[in-house]
Design a protein around this motif. Structure first.
Motif, PDB file in Angstrom:
ATOM      1  N   ALA A  12      22.800  32.242  47.826  1.00  0.00           N
ATOM      2  CA  ALA A  12      23.599  33.314  48.427  1.00  0.00           C
ATOM      3  C   ALA A  12      25.077  32.924  48.490  1.00  0.00           C
ATOM      4  CB  ALA A  12      23.078  33.639  49.815  1.00  0.00           C
ATOM      5  N   ALA A  13      25.344  31.649  48.759  1.00  0.00           N
ATOM      6  CA  ALA A  13      26.733  31.185  48.778  1.00  0.00           C
ATOM      7  C   ALA A  13      27.356  31.317  47.392  1.00  0.00           C
ATOM      8  CB  ALA A  13      26.795  29.730  49.243  1.00  0.00           C
ATOM      9  N   GLY A  14      26.556  31.035  46.365  1.00  0.00           N
ATOM     10  CA  GLY A  14      27.043  31.229  45.003  1.00  0.00           C
ATOM     11  C   GLY A  14      27.356  32.688  44.723  1.00  0.00           C
ATOM     12  N   GLY A  15      26.512  33.578  45.262  1.00  0.00           N
ATOM     13  CA  GLY A  15      26.789  35.006  45.116  1.00  0.00           C
ATOM     14  C   GLY A  15      28.084  35.409  45.793  1.00  0.00           C
ATOM     15  N   THR A  16      28.374  34.788  46.943  1.00  0.00           N
ATOM     16  CA  THR A  16      29.635  35.040  47.639  1.00  0.00           C
ATOM     17  C   THR A  16      30.827  34.605  46.798  1.00  0.00           C
ATOM     18  OG1 THR A  16      28.567  34.744  49.794  1.00  0.00           O
ATOM     19  CG2 THR A  16      30.956  34.479  49.715  1.00  0.00           C
ATOM     20  N   PHE A  17      30.721  33.399  46.249  1.00  0.00           N
ATOM     21  CA  PHE A  17      31.795  32.881  45.389  1.00  0.00           C
ATOM     22  C   PHE A  17      32.006  33.795  44.186  1.00  0.00           C
ATOM     23  CE2 PHE A  17      33.183  29.324  42.352  1.00  0.00           C
ATOM     24  CZ  PHE A  17      34.512  29.395  42.766  1.00  0.00           C
ATOM     25  N   GLY A  18      30.904  34.243  43.593  1.00  0.00           N
ATOM     26  CA  GLY A  18      30.999  35.125  42.440  1.00  0.00           C
ATOM     27  C   GLY A  18      31.626  36.468  42.778  1.00  0.00           C
ATOM     28  N   ALA A  19      31.262  36.998  43.945  1.00  0.00           N
ATOM     29  CA  ALA A  19      31.814  38.291  44.359  1.00  0.00           C
ATOM     30  C   ALA A  19      33.320  38.202  44.568  1.00  0.00           C
ATOM     31  CB  ALA A  19      31.123  38.762  45.639  1.00  0.00           C
ATOM     32  N   VAL A  20      33.772  37.092  45.128  1.00  0.00           N
ATOM     33  CA  VAL A  20      35.218  36.920  45.337  1.00  0.00           C
ATOM     34  C   VAL A  20      35.938  36.807  44.003  1.00  0.00           C
ATOM     35  CG1 VAL A  20      36.990  35.393  46.283  1.00  0.00           C
ATOM     36  CG2 VAL A  20      34.930  35.884  47.615  1.00  0.00           C
ATOM     37  N   ILE A  21      35.387  36.018  43.080  1.00  0.00           N
ATOM     38  CA  ILE A  21      36.010  35.889  41.756  1.00  0.00           C
ATOM     39  C   ILE A  21      36.084  37.253  41.076  1.00  0.00           C
ATOM     40  CG2 ILE A  21      35.701  34.949  39.439  1.00  0.00           C
ATOM     41  CD1 ILE A  21      34.616  32.427  40.665  1.00  0.00           C
ATOM     42  N   LYS A  22      34.998  38.023  41.179  1.00  0.00           N
ATOM     43  CA  LYS A  22      34.990  39.356  40.567  1.00  0.00           C
ATOM     44  C   LYS A  22      36.039  40.254  41.201  1.00  0.00           C
ATOM     45  CE  LYS A  22      31.907  43.193  39.427  1.00  0.00           C
ATOM     46  NZ  LYS A  22      30.502  43.708  39.499  1.00  0.00           N
ATOM     47  N   ALA A  23      36.193  40.167  42.527  1.00  0.00           N
ATOM     48  CA  ALA A  23      37.154  41.019  43.234  1.00  0.00           C
ATOM     49  C   ALA A  23      38.598  40.690  42.884  1.00  0.00           C
ATOM     50  CB  ALA A  23      36.945  40.893  44.749  1.00  0.00           C
ATOM     51  N   THR A  24      38.851  39.462  42.412  1.00  0.00           N
ATOM     52  CA  THR A  24      40.222  39.105  42.032  1.00  0.00           C
ATOM     53  C   THR A  24      40.690  39.834  40.780  1.00  0.00           C
ATOM     54  OG1 THR A  24      39.559  37.229  40.639  1.00  0.00           O
ATOM     55  CG2 THR A  24      39.910  36.782  42.989  1.00  0.00           C
ATOM     56  N   GLY A  25      39.731  40.358  40.006  1.00  0.00           N
ATOM     57  CA  GLY A  25      40.092  41.038  38.760  1.00  0.00           C
ATOM     58  C   GLY A  25      40.294  40.103  37.588  1.00  0.00           C
ATOM     59  N   LEU A  26      40.026  38.817  37.793  1.00  0.00           N
ATOM     60  CA  LEU A  26      40.231  37.858  36.711  1.00  0.00           C
ATOM     61  C   LEU A  26      39.319  38.152  35.526  1.00  0.00           C
ATOM     62  CD1 LEU A  26      41.498  35.212  35.639  1.00  0.00           C
ATOM     63  CD2 LEU A  26      39.597  33.994  36.714  1.00  0.00           C
ATOM     64  N   GLY A  27      38.098  38.614  35.819  1.00  0.00           N
ATOM     65  CA  GLY A  27      37.152  38.876  34.742  1.00  0.00           C
ATOM     66  C   GLY A  27      37.694  39.852  33.722  1.00  0.00           C
ATOM     67  N   GLU A  28      38.323  40.907  34.200  1.00  0.00           N
ATOM     68  CA  GLU A  28      38.879  41.895  33.282  1.00  0.00           C
ATOM     69  C   GLU A  28      40.025  41.315  32.459  1.00  0.00           C
ATOM     70  OE1 GLU A  28      38.111  42.329  36.379  1.00  0.00           O
ATOM     71  OE2 GLU A  28      36.569  43.878  36.326  1.00  0.00           O
ATOM     72  N   GLN A  29      40.844  40.478  33.107  1.00  0.00           N
ATOM     73  CA  GLN A  29      41.952  39.863  32.367  1.00  0.00           C
ATOM     74  C   GLN A  29      41.446  38.946  31.262  1.00  0.00           C
ATOM     75  OE1 GLN A  29      44.914  38.049  35.011  1.00  0.00           O
ATOM     76  NE2 GLN A  29      44.201  39.345  36.686  1.00  0.00           N
ATOM     77  N   VAL A  30      40.488  38.102  31.607  1.00  0.00           N
ATOM     78  CA  VAL A  30      39.934  37.184  30.613  1.00  0.00           C
ATOM     79  C   VAL A  30      39.161  37.951  29.559  1.00  0.00           C
ATOM     80  CG1 VAL A  30      38.375  35.228  30.266  1.00  0.00           C
ATOM     81  CG2 VAL A  30      39.827  35.320  32.291  1.00  0.00           C
ATOM     82  N   SER A  31      38.485  39.015  29.982  1.00  0.00           N
ATOM     83  CA  SER A  31      37.725  39.831  29.048  1.00  0.00           C
ATOM     84  C   SER A  31      38.622  40.390  27.954  1.00  0.00           C
ATOM     85  CB  SER A  31      37.037  40.972  29.796  1.00  0.00           C
ATOM     86  OG  SER A  31      36.310  41.783  28.911  1.00  0.00           O
TER      87      SER A  31
END
Length: 439
Positions: A304-323
């Motif tokens: 669950a902590a990993g899910g929290t970390f992932g949700a924060v990374i996703k919310a930063t919008g970095l995924g779209e930039q790297v994508s």
């Protein structure tokens, strides 16, 4: 440019906190996720993002981990793992003990976590080594690598299951394809262990031993295999029927959609496993359930902590930039594989490596050309393959294999650690080849 640097710094911080400073992985992930959220998100989004990531991950895979852990505990405590091993040994013969223990490791590794399974079977493994004349290095390496391949590729094991919860991949398809890939990969690992253990004669020591149960107290082999095989068959059949729309009776599809769901299939496995409990008293069952929940608790927390970390990374919008940057690179499956391999080698935990990789890669699946049902499954398998590489002195499983087999660390490094690299590469290559057909 600030956001990518902050995300990269947070990943490095997780590695340092868990490997160098030995901070508990749950708190390392939560603290770093909170710090990243404070640095990149608006105040009104911080708490909802953290709570959403935590809860959504548990909703996706919490019951799967709990039921899978329960099956493993029951198989352990009732001696069913030994019963399965002895049944396989009768088919292969003692002269082929390494092959028998590899098959045993593969089958029992489906529901049982690799470290627990190895400890449970280590007493039998030593006995087989003595009676067959095979070196302990070969026997230990064969058992360890077979269980490890499944641990990193197939639910309900924590790393790959948590990664599926974060990426949103199909558990059923993951079990089906993961098993198909794990089987030849484990065989390659068996051959590699055989090659690397030539000429090694480990000292016969009894400093660390596990007593084998009384043979008369063991359950039957058929009953022992039932809780392992049945959930796998139900999940596989449901996945296969899902690929044949309109070609099967609707009633059958409706029934299999229910009982073939991983949660229900594993619950069926739990009920079948209870048939192994002698006397089947409520007190005995409660003790087993309590131990399973106690064992699953830390895994659920880290997941669950990993899910929290992932949700924060996703919310930063970095995924779209790297994508956007990766959309023309054709790197595809290479990205999750290499990222997981680097994280695993650096900090030792396959679970943390898989969770962290899924958190980073999940938002960029579109740019990698993997934003489809099978694309996500393939990305998960590439992540699982990477999370095997490279098991060495910073991995607790490396020390379990060493200490419970009474072999020198240098022998474990030569035989088992190199095998993790071989099996990891083989698993990735198979997933990559399959991607030309499925993606």
């Amino acid at each position: 440019m600030t956001t990518p640097l902050l995300v990269f710094g947070s990943i490095v911080l997780v590695i340092l906190l868990t490997s160098r400073f030995k901070l508990n992985a749950f708190f390392a992930l939560v603290f770093v996720a909170l710090a990243l959220a404070l640095a990149t998100l608006s105040p009104d989004k911080i708490v909802p993002t953290i709570k959403g990531g935590f809860g959504n991950t548990l909703a996706a895979i919490g019951l799967i981990i709990l039921f899978g852990t329960t099956i493993g505990v029951i198989l352990d405590k009732t001696g069913a793992t030994h019963a399965m091993a002895l049944a396989i040994l009768k088919l292969t013969g003692k002269e082929k003990a390494p092959r028998a223990i590899t098959i045993t490791g593969f089958i029992t590794g489906l529901p049982i976590f690799c470290d627990s399974g190895f400890i449970v079977l280590s007493g039998l493994n030593k006995s087989l080594a003595r009676t067959s004349g095979a070196s302990m290095a070969r026997m230990a390496g064969s058992l360890a690598i077979a269980m490890y391949a499944l641990h990193c590729l197939i639910p309900p094991h924590p790393g790959i299951t948590a990664a599926a919860g974060i990426m949103g991949g199909s558990i059923g398809c993951l079990v089906l394809l993961g098993t198909v890939i794990a089987l030849p990969s484990a065989f390659v690992g068996y051959l590699w262990v055989k090659l690397m253990s030539r000429g090694i004669v480990a000292a016969d020591s009894s400093e660390t031993s596990v007593d084998a149960p009384d043979l008369d107290s063991l359950p039957s082999a058929g009953l022992s295999f039932l809780p392992v095989v049945t959930p796998l068959l139900l999940i596989t059949l449901n996945s296969v029927l899902g690929m044949l729309p309109g070609k099967c009776p609707q009633t059958l599809i409706t029934v299999m959609t229910l009982v073939g769901d991983p949660v229900i299939a594993l619950l069926v496995g739990v009920l079948l496993a209870l048939l192994l409990v002698r006397g089947r008293s409520l007190h005995q069952m409660n003790d087993l359930f309590a131990e399973a929940i106690e064992k699953a608790g830390p895994i659920l927390a880290i997941t669950a902590a990993g899910g929290t970390f992932g949700a924060v990374i996703k919310a930063t919008g970095l995924g779209e930039q790297v994508s956007d940057l990766l959309s023309a690179s054709n790197l595809g499956l290479v990205v999750p594989f290499l990222l997981a391999a680097i994280l695993k080698t650096a900090q030792g935990s396959s679970t943390v490596a898989a969770i962290t990789t899924a958190s980073i890669v999940g938002p960029m699946l579109g740019g990698l050309g993997l934003d489809t049902e099978w694309g996500r499954v393939l990305a998960l398998l590439a992540t699982g393959a990477g999370s095997m590489t490279f098991s060495h002195a910073n991995d607790s499983y490396y020390w379990v294999v060493t200490r419970f087999s009474d072999i020198p660390p240098a022998v474990t490094l030569r035989v088992f650690s190199t095998a993790t690299l071989v099996v990891s590469t083989c698993s990735f290559l198979l997933a990559w080849l399959v991607s030309f057909v499925l993606r």
